[in-house]
Write an enzyme that holds these catalytic residues in place. Structure first.
Site, PDB file in Angstrom:
ATOM      1  N   GLU A  80      15.666  -6.421  -1.092  1.00 28.84           N
ATOM      2  CA  GLU A  80      15.514  -5.026  -0.697  1.00 28.84           C
ATOM      3  C   GLU A  80      16.785  -4.226  -0.963  1.00 28.84           C
ATOM      4  O   GLU A  80      16.742  -3.129  -1.538  1.00 28.84           O
ATOM      5  CB  GLU A  80      15.145  -4.955   0.782  1.00 28.84           C
ATOM      6  CG  GLU A  80      15.118  -3.555   1.371  1.00 28.84           C
ATOM      7  CD  GLU A  80      14.026  -2.673   0.815  1.00 28.84           C
ATOM      8  OE1 GLU A  80      14.005  -1.481   1.147  1.00 28.84           O
ATOM      9  OE2 GLU A  80      13.197  -3.165   0.029  1.00 28.84           O
ATOM     10  N   HIS A  83      17.619  -3.831  -4.723  1.00 25.14           N
ATOM     11  CA  HIS A  83      16.758  -2.776  -5.282  1.00 25.14           C
ATOM     12  C   HIS A  83      17.282  -1.393  -4.909  1.00 25.14           C
ATOM     13  O   HIS A  83      17.330  -0.484  -5.739  1.00 25.14           O
ATOM     14  CB  HIS A  83      15.329  -2.969  -4.785  1.00 25.14           C
ATOM     15  CG  HIS A  83      14.383  -1.902  -5.244  1.00 25.14           C
ATOM     16  ND1 HIS A  83      13.697  -1.083  -4.375  1.00 25.14           N
ATOM     17  CD2 HIS A  83      14.031  -1.506  -6.486  1.00 25.14           C
ATOM     18  CE1 HIS A  83      12.959  -0.238  -5.066  1.00 25.14           C
ATOM     19  NE2 HIS A  83      13.142  -0.463  -6.348  1.00 25.14           N
ATOM     20  N   HIS A 146       5.441   5.678  -4.160  1.00 22.91           N
ATOM     21  CA  HIS A 146       6.800   5.260  -4.538  1.00 22.91           C
ATOM     22  C   HIS A 146       6.769   4.548  -5.893  1.00 22.91           C
ATOM     23  O   HIS A 146       7.640   4.772  -6.746  1.00 22.91           O
ATOM     24  CB  HIS A 146       7.366   4.341  -3.464  1.00 22.91           C
ATOM     25  CG  HIS A 146       8.831   4.097  -3.573  1.00 22.91           C
ATOM     26  ND1 HIS A 146       9.744   5.080  -3.894  1.00 22.91           N
ATOM     27  CD2 HIS A 146       9.576   2.967  -3.404  1.00 22.91           C
ATOM     28  CE1 HIS A 146      10.959   4.579  -3.915  1.00 22.91           C
ATOM     29  NE2 HIS A 146      10.888   3.295  -3.640  1.00 22.91           N
ATOM     30  N   HIS A 256      -9.877  -2.298  -9.995  1.00 29.09           N
ATOM     31  CA  HIS A 256      -8.782  -2.482 -10.950  1.00 29.09           C
ATOM     32  C   HIS A 256      -9.268  -3.218 -12.196  1.00 29.09           C
ATOM     33  O   HIS A 256      -8.848  -2.901 -13.314  1.00 29.09           O
ATOM     34  CB  HIS A 256      -7.646  -3.248 -10.284  1.00 29.09           C
ATOM     35  CG  HIS A 256      -6.397  -3.307 -11.096  1.00 29.09           C
ATOM     36  ND1 HIS A 256      -5.749  -2.190 -11.560  1.00 29.09           N
ATOM     37  CD2 HIS A 256      -5.648  -4.361 -11.532  1.00 29.09           C
ATOM     38  CE1 HIS A 256      -4.671  -2.534 -12.241  1.00 29.09           C
ATOM     39  NE2 HIS A 256      -4.590  -3.860 -12.248  1.00 29.09           N
ATOM     40  N   HIS A 313       3.837  -8.335 -15.435  1.00 29.37           N
ATOM     41  CA  HIS A 313       2.668  -7.448 -15.553  1.00 29.37           C
ATOM     42  C   HIS A 313       3.041  -6.025 -15.163  1.00 29.37           C
ATOM     43  O   HIS A 313       2.575  -5.059 -15.786  1.00 29.37           O
ATOM     44  CB  HIS A 313       1.544  -7.976 -14.657  1.00 29.37           C
ATOM     45  CG  HIS A 313       0.229  -7.294 -14.868  1.00 29.37           C
ATOM     46  ND1 HIS A 313      -0.346  -7.150 -16.118  1.00 29.37           N
ATOM     47  CD2 HIS A 313      -0.641  -6.723 -13.992  1.00 29.37           C
ATOM     48  CE1 HIS A 313      -1.502  -6.523 -15.997  1.00 29.37           C
ATOM     49  NE2 HIS A 313      -1.696  -6.244 -14.731  1.00 29.37           N
TER      50      HIS A 313
END
Length: 343
Positions: A80, A83, A146, A256, A313
């Site tokens: 976290e 990032h 986000h 999806h 991906h």
């Protein structure tokens, strides 16, 4: 003219560095979500009141007293915070790009200014979404927004690099007009599919279907689209791990998959149109990235969402988006040249 080109070249290099950093931030964001580290730090912008994260036993004990409902897990705190620091560095780099553009404009250089200003606004909004992701405990709408903001930041930086690049280099002109309208339709569908992917991730629906081409052994399993795509999520619960039932998660996963089919079919039609108009390089590049991305998506199902493939991906979606933006920019410039010839 030489001074103008040198100024553009320096800005181009700075923007390319930002693109590379934005790719890293997108990848780190995906990694953070996939290892369930989105709430690795219960506060923002620090972590348990630290600039980095608690490491010593004394620091962990103090953190446990401050946040009794959020025990320290160093396996989740560092992803976290790493990032956050890379995202913050990207924000500073975007500020530098904007300052450079402003000073270059004052010096008479012809450099883009609107895109850097838009990026400043976007990265500020992204910081707010980063905070809300934590304070609203992974509310799916915020997490998805986000993610989309990260992809949008990357896209605008890439578009800025294209605009600068073609200020001091000539774009190759083709006699045929490219399928620009179909390209924009495909762009909107790809963005929608990326949003769907974010919704899958934020609602922990990636493993709702563990088989292919069926789902749960059925061609059309029990689904609940109303709950799966409801935006009336209650603010307050902790959404880590997801709170939706299996039928709602299955609906998200199935949507999806259907989106992937639509993107693939429309992409193949787009590639065919590019080949018809002799845009061979663009067609092959887009087809290669599309095939790789589809392969990664299938692998996520076949191998039960391995971390490396799942992160790849996410990055593959970003690459597909940037390749498409590059082609659209090329088609747009090419069509402009053809129109000028007609006039």
């Amino acid at each position: 003219m030489q001074a103008n080109n040198n100024g553009l070249l320096w800005q181009y290099r700075l923007v390319l560095a930002s693109v590379a950093l934005a790719f890293l931030v997108v990848g780190l964001g995906a990694f953070t979500r996939l290892v369930d580290a989105g709430l690795g730090c219960p506060d923002w912008p620090g972590c348990y009141g630290h600039l980095m994260w608690p490491e010593t036993n004394a620091e962990k004990q103090a953190a446990a007293q401050l946040f009794p409902d959020s025990p320290v897990d160093t396996q989740k705190t560092w992803p976290e915070m790493v990032h956050r620091y890379f995202a913050g560095s990207l924000g500073l780099l975007i500020v530098a790009i904007t300052i450079f553009a402003y000073r270059a404009r004052k010096s008479g250089l012809d450099v883009p200014m609107k895109l850097p200003l838009a990026l400043i606004a976007l990265v500020t909004l992204q910081a707010a979404f980063g905070m809300w992701t934590v304070t609203l405990k992974l509310l799916p709408q915020v997490v998805t927004a986000h993610l989309l903001g990260g992809f949008c930041t990357l896209s605008l930086l890439w578009l800025l690099s294209l605009r600068i690049k073609y200020r001091f280099t000539d774009i190759k002109a083709y006699q045929n007009r490219g399928p620009i309208k179909l390209a924009f339709v495909l762009l909107s569908v790809v963005v929608a599919q990326i949003a769907l992917g974010g919704w899958v991730s934020s609602n922990y629906a990636a493993l709702a279907c563990s088989d292919l081409p069926t789902c749960q052994g059925q061609w059309w399993p029990a689904v609940d689209f109303a709950k799966g795509f409801s935006l009336n999520n209650e603010i307050g619960p902790n959404y880590e791990g997801g709170i939706l039932g299996i039928e709602a998660r299955t609906a998200i996963h199935v949507a999806h998959r259907l989106g992937a089919i639509i993107v693939t079919v429309l992409s193949l039609a787009f590639v065919f149109r590019l080949l018809q108009n002799h845009f061979l390089g663009s067609a092959l590049a887009f087809l290669a990235v599309l095939g790789f991305q589809v392969g990664l998506g299938l692998s996520n199902v076949f191998f039960a969402l391995p971390l490396a493939i799942a992160v790849a991906h996410n990055i593959g979606g970003a690459v597909l988006l940037l390749v498409l933006i590059s082609i659209i920019y090329k088609l747009y410039k090419n069509n402009q040249l053809n129109e000028s010839r007609v006039v």
